[in-house]
Design a protein around this motif. Structure first.
Motif, PDB file in Angstrom:
ATOM      1  N   LYS A  84       4.683   2.662   2.305  1.00 34.97           N
ATOM      2  CA  LYS A  84       5.941   2.930   1.620  1.00 34.97           C
ATOM      3  C   LYS A  84       6.718   4.040   2.337  1.00 34.97           C
ATOM      4  N   THR A  85       8.044   3.858   2.428  1.00 38.24           N
ATOM      5  CA  THR A  85       8.903   4.856   3.057  1.00 38.24           C
ATOM      6  C   THR A  85      10.162   5.046   2.221  1.00 38.24           C
ATOM      7  N   PHE A 111       6.216   9.304   0.740  1.00 39.15           N
ATOM      8  CA  PHE A 111       6.858   8.022   1.039  1.00 39.15           C
ATOM      9  C   PHE A 111       8.371   8.122   0.996  1.00 39.15           C
ATOM     10  N   PRO A 132      10.535   1.620  -0.521  1.00 38.04           N
ATOM     11  CA  PRO A 132       9.554   2.141  -1.479  1.00 38.04           C
ATOM     12  C   PRO A 132       8.563   1.095  -1.967  1.00 38.04           C
ATOM     13  N   THR A 133       8.782  -0.188  -1.611  1.00 36.37           N
ATOM     14  CA  THR A 133       7.829  -1.234  -2.021  1.00 36.37           C
ATOM     15  C   THR A 133       6.698  -1.416  -1.015  1.00 36.37           C
ATOM     16  N   GLY A 134       6.891  -0.989   0.226  1.00 38.19           N
ATOM     17  CA  GLY A 134       5.879  -1.190   1.258  1.00 38.19           C
ATOM     18  C   GLY A 134       5.711  -2.646   1.642  1.00 38.19           C
ATOM     19  N   SER A 161       0.833  -1.206   0.000  1.00 36.91           N
ATOM     20  CA  SER A 161       0.000   0.000   0.000  1.00 36.91           C
ATOM     21  C   SER A 161       0.867   1.254   0.000  1.00 36.91           C
ATOM     22  N   GLU A 162       0.348   2.325  -0.626  1.00 40.96           N
ATOM     23  CA  GLU A 162       1.052   3.605  -0.605  1.00 40.96           C
ATOM     24  C   GLU A 162       1.285   4.079   0.822  1.00 40.96           C
ATOM     25  N   HIS A 163       0.429   3.653   1.733  1.00 39.98           N
ATOM     26  CA  HIS A 163       0.530   4.095   3.125  1.00 39.98           C
ATOM     27  C   HIS A 163       1.547   3.308   3.928  1.00 39.98           C
ATOM     28  N   ASP A 218      -6.781   0.474   3.785  1.00 42.64           N
ATOM     29  CA  ASP A 218      -7.115   1.590   4.668  1.00 42.64           C
ATOM     30  C   ASP A 218      -7.854   1.113   5.912  1.00 42.64           C
ATOM     31  N   ASN A 256       5.144   7.335   6.864  1.00 41.87           N
ATOM     32  CA  ASN A 256       4.379   6.080   6.905  1.00 41.87           C
ATOM     33  C   ASN A 256       4.986   5.026   7.825  1.00 41.87           C
ATOM     34  N   GLN A 302       5.926  13.969  -2.123  1.00 45.04           N
ATOM     35  CA  GLN A 302       6.056  12.520  -2.301  1.00 45.04           C
ATOM     36  C   GLN A 302       6.425  11.929  -0.943  1.00 45.04           C
TER      37      GLN A 302
END
Length: 660
Positions: free
Chosen positions: A239-240, A324, A244-246, A235-237, A446, A329, A322
């Motif tokens: 990713k850091t 992440f 970057p893949t989460g 999830s985008e939430h 979410d 996160n 951007q």
């Protein structure tokens, strides 16, 4: 479980962050108003008469394969008296039993580890190979060829005390007034978190010993690589800048209670992880549910441990559009169940996001007649909820390893306790019951990331700090400890109700419920108050501090565990230095009869400790428990040596079953 090393006036772990005023409350309050007018005793009358459907041997809804127990388990020991002495520095166990220190903070775990140094001068590199601090939940995993004589002991290390460092943590302020920490201290604290796996075996004298240099011995820390699976993975939430893949994360934090699966894995629970992070952008924090609803520090505040001054992962302040690319996160990557195989020291632990994110106290696994899998957890914060996850796939007892990712798909539920003794499990499913884009939920990711906010919308029942869940092996009835909630009836959004009956609840209670037809996948249950902890009803204590315990008094039930014979073991966690808890002495381990509700005190711990973490051999003849954050020189017992959290081994002198 409370981090009491700093003795704050209000424990940061217990500060409520639930803003909801759930719609069910008006219904409950209205239905209970007349009873509450008549006093606490009258309010409890309908809930202490044994109406729980699963208790009766004639229960028509019971599964025919579950032998409902109508005979009390034997509890044959003589109760241990309360211990009030301010210098009490030992473990006192019932006559006929022996309790000995078995595994303490700093003991060598991994091959190459050096011995613990009493002045706390071990380096962070050395701490990585030693037992961490504040032993908590644990489980015994037997070897099949000698299950009662040989196994692995897996132990959580919840957080750190100032005793980790020679002179306590070093804190300095820079020119901007920000507190800074030395890197070597932060790294040592991170190394003292996590989990220890140790091989143990009886020797030729029939005494349990740790197996040094075992290939199974392992440490997991706050920097151990782990995977992320389930609906939130990728999830985008999640990713850091670092991931970057989460799908990959470093470490696990604040590991309190736990779970053990019948397919041979250990479930690590991440409890008060929010204390490790800060978001200094107040405007961003205000609108970011995944930060605000979980109580992450904000603005000019720092995190509780100031790790962000050394490790950028713990500064969740957004850096640019951007987001992440920064670590905003990183908090979303904690609060999960982490599953790993103790018998495979090379395995990558996996954070199972389908089970939801919150301050998770335990992960108690229950298997149904047809292989249904349910995992029960409490969210240990004042005014939070009780959850259940039901796996989509079923467990095959004839092929336990058939579904290695069984916990990646299923339904997360949250509990509602109605005033008439009925209960419901409400599903937290994206697109249903208001969990939609209109309310900020764009996907199931979410929902699980913001499980608290989703449960708010569904109208879950706010509880008095739900902690450990235990299941009766004979009836499948479930028990949960509600440790305390001094803000119950004080805060507008936390009025008294049927399950949480006391205003300003200092002493806590234990609830019991039975799933419909004893099926852990059911969405309906019946419930009751098993007992109210606290002072005797005949005492001079205020009414809201009086309990209804049949037998030995105690306060703040925390850990719960059933042995194979059906004895319910209760562990306590209160601050024995506070006036309100003085009548209870030091923290203790008690044993309760689920049928008669009689309670007997089995063991008392040293001053300042919490009693926690309970596990044993299949034959019931060896029992391990944890003495967490002792306030005096345990286990040295000399009044001078640095205190150490310790796993204690209890055996019966005649070699019999513990408790009989």
């Amino acid at each position: 479980m409370s981090n009491k090393n700093e003795m704050p006036v209000v424990d940061i772990d217990d500060i409520p962050v639930n803003p909801s005023n759930n719609p069910w409350l008006s219904e409950v309050i209205a239905s209970r108003r007349n009873l509450l007018k008549g006093g606490l005793g009258l309010a409890l009358g309908g809930f202490l008469g044994g109406h729980l459907s699963g208790c009766a041997a004639t229960n028509k809804n019971a599964s025919p394969s579950v032998g409902l127990k109508n005979v009390s388990p034997k509890i044959g020991f003589t109760s241990v008296p309360l211990q009030h002495a301010q210098d009490f520095d030992r473990v006192l166990v019932a006559d006929g039993y022996t309790a000995r220190a078995f595994f303490s903070w700093g003991d060598e775990v991994v091959t190459g580890a050096v011995p613990w140094k009493a002045d706390a001068s071990n380096s962070w590199q050395e701490q990585q190979l030693q037992a961490g601090q504040n032993h908590d939940g644990m489980a015994y995993f037997p070897f099949t060829d000698a299950p009662n004589d040989h196994g692995l002991l897996v132990i959580n290390h919840e957080y750190t005390n100032p005793t980790l460092h020679p002179n306590g943590p070093t804190e300095t302020r820079d020119a901007q007034g920000v507190i800074r920490r030395p890197e070597h201290e932060v790294l040592k604290e991170q190394a003292a978190h996590g989990v220890s796996v140790i091989e143990i075996k009886r020797d030729q004298k029939n005494l349990w010993q740790r197996v040094k240099n075992s290939s199974f011995n392992r440490r997991l820390t706050a920097n151990t690589p782990m995977g992320i699976t389930g609906p939130a993975a990728g999830s985008e939430h999640l990713k850091t800048a670092q991931d970057p893949t989460g799908t990959r994360v470093l470490g696990t934090l604040n590991n309190c209670s736990m779970g053990k699966t019948p397919w041979g894995t250990y479930l690590i629970c991440e409890e008060n992880w929010n204390n490790y992070f800060v978001n200094r952008n107040t405007a961003d924090w205000q609108q970011r549910v995944s930060h605000k609803r979980y109580g992450i520090s904000n603005g000019l505040n720092s995190s509780k441990y100031y790790w962000e001054t050394v490790d950028p992962r713990f500064d969740a302040t957004p850096t640019d559009k951007q987001y992440f690319k920064g670590f905003v996160n990183e908090p979303n990557r904690f609060g999960w169940v982490v599953e790993f195989d103790p018998f495979n020291p090379d395995s990558l632990p996996q954070k199972r996001t389908a089970l939801g994110r919150y301050a998770r106290e335990c992960a108690t696994v229950v298997i149904g007649d047809e292989g249904e899998v349910a995992i029960y957890s409490g969210d240990d914060t004042r005014g939070e909820y009780i959850y259940k996850f039901v796996a989509q796939q079923r467990f095959d007892k004839n092929n336990p390893k058939a579904t290695p990712d069984l916990l990646d798909e299923g339904t997360l539920y949250v509990a509602v306790f109605h005033a008439d003794g009925r209960g419901e499990w409400l599903p937290l499913i994206w697109g249903e019951r208001g969990l939609t884009a209109r309310n900020g939920f764009m996907s199931q990711a979410d929902v699980v990331i913001n499980a608290r906010a989703a449960a708010d919308i569904l109208g879950a029942t706010p509880m008095d700090r739900p902690e450990w869940v235990a299941v009766d092996p004979h009836t499948r009835e479930l028990y949960v400890t509600l440790t305390n909630n001094i803000e119950r009836g004080i805060k507008v959004d936390q009025p008294v109700d049927a399950a949480n009956v006391r205003k300003e609840n200092h002493h806590g209670q234990i609830l019991r419920w039975a799933e419909k037809k004893s099926n852990p996948a059911a969405t309906e249950f019946t419930w009751e108050i098993f007992l109210l902890a606290g002072n005797s009803a005949q005492s001079s204590a205020p009414e809201n501090q009086q309990g209804n315990i049949r037998g030995d008094l105690f306060s703040c039930p925390d850990g719960l565990w059933f042995d194979a014979d059906g004895r319910l073991w209760i562990e306590t966690d209160f601050d024995d230095a506070e006036d309100v808890y003085q009548p209870m002495g030091c923290n203790q381990l008690l044993c309760a009869d689920p049928l008669s509700r009689n309670v007997k005190r089995f063991l008392v711990g040293p001053r300042g400790c919490e009693i926690t973490g309970l596990t044993g051999t299949p034959d019931g003849k060896s029992l391990w428990l944890n003495i967490q954050h002792p306030g005096i020189s345990y286990p040295a017992s000399d009044g001078k040596t640095r205190p150490r959290s310790t796993t204690v081994l209890v055996t019966k002198d005649d070699g019999g079953v513990i408790g009989t």
